[in-house]
Design a protein around this motif. Sequence first.
Motif, PDB file in Angstrom:
ATOM      1  N   ASP A  11       0.847  -1.082  -0.025  1.00  0.00           N
ATOM      2  CA  ASP A  11       0.140  -0.035   0.022  1.00  0.00           C
ATOM      3  C   ASP A  11       0.738   1.042  -0.042  1.00  0.00           C
ATOM      4  OD1 ASP A  11      -2.487  -1.313   2.254  1.00  0.00           O
ATOM      5  OD2 ASP A  11      -2.316  -1.596   0.010  1.00  0.00           O
ATOM      6  N   THR A  83      -2.155   2.769  -9.240  1.00  0.00           N
ATOM      7  CA  THR A  83      -2.732   1.529  -8.792  1.00  0.00           C
ATOM      8  C   THR A  83      -2.755   0.324  -9.772  1.00  0.00           C
ATOM      9  OG1 THR A  83      -4.127   2.349  -7.085  1.00  0.00           O
ATOM     10  CG2 THR A  83      -4.879   0.368  -7.604  1.00  0.00           C
ATOM     11  N   GLU A 109       1.193  -6.265  -6.253  1.00  0.00           N
ATOM     12  CA  GLU A 109      -0.248  -5.529  -6.424  1.00  0.00           C
ATOM     13  C   GLU A 109       0.005  -4.084  -5.463  1.00  0.00           C
ATOM     14  OE1 GLU A 109      -3.663  -7.567  -6.027  1.00  0.00           O
ATOM     15  OE2 GLU A 109      -4.884  -6.072  -6.454  1.00  0.00           O
ATOM     16  N   SER A 111      -1.545  -0.677  -4.149  1.00  0.00           N
ATOM     17  CA  SER A 111      -2.569   0.124  -3.957  1.00  0.00           C
ATOM     18  C   SER A 111      -2.266   1.176  -3.544  1.00  0.00           C
ATOM     19  CB  SER A 111      -3.552  -0.731  -2.912  1.00  0.00           C
ATOM     20  OG  SER A 111      -4.027  -2.027  -3.375  1.00  0.00           O
ATOM     21  N   LYS A 113      -3.656   4.705  -1.786  1.00  0.00           N
ATOM     22  CA  LYS A 113      -4.859   5.153  -1.435  1.00  0.00           C
ATOM     23  C   LYS A 113      -4.845   6.643  -1.028  1.00  0.00           C
ATOM     24  CE  LYS A 113      -5.125   0.661   0.972  1.00  0.00           C
ATOM     25  NZ  LYS A 113      -5.979  -0.021   0.239  1.00  0.00           N
TER      26      LYS A 113
END
Lengths: 114, 113
Positions: A11, A83, A109, A111, A113
């Motif tokens: 993240d 993303t 992956e 992400s 935010k």
Amino acid sequence: DAKTTQPTSMDCAEGRAANLPCNHSTISGNEYVYWYRRIHSQGPQYIIHGLKNNETNEMASLIITEDRKSSTLILPHATLRDTAVYYCIVRNALIYNQGGKLIFGQGTELSVKP
Amino acid sequence: EAQVTQNPRYLITVTGKKLTVTCSQNMNHEYMSWYRQDPGLGLRQIYYSMNVEVTDKGDVPEGYKVSRKEKRNFPLILESPSPNQTSLYFCASSEKGYVYGYTFGSGTRLTVV
């Protein structure tokens, strides 16, 4: 081609730098490190590649350790549009090698935010 | 804009009905390739072409044909599609030689029923 190891997911806060690591401890002297990403519903997108020296382009920076056994892709100011799944690929640069194919692993992956 | 264009983006067809997925690039690239992506298997190369009239099999060529009559076009032909060819297909191109990145199309999602 050398195998790569990446974290499954990460993240990052919007506006901050995203640092994506990749281990490639079995890389050989004539193999380059390539980074691609796949944003949902789009085809893979080339980001950057390098051999020994650090590289920078309009999308990202690539930092390769001196022993070349690992590298880090840096997105300096991540946005929500970054993303995606990021793939680190190590291969012989000669396009004629192995039919020019790219071997995509599972990738990271990322992400981003708000 | 430099790009690889695939058509169609989505296709549902029936078993045995011949179909062609087109791929065109406007970058004068010599190298073109087709991949399929399946869950848990990543991208697997189907066919590739080093230049006009030069094509060769990738890792999963069974059930597919290709042709490269012109530099810009590299169509993927399914003579008799089967349900196991249901997949997401990507076309890619690159300049000849090495250290160049690949440009991918947006993909064709094929469903064979």
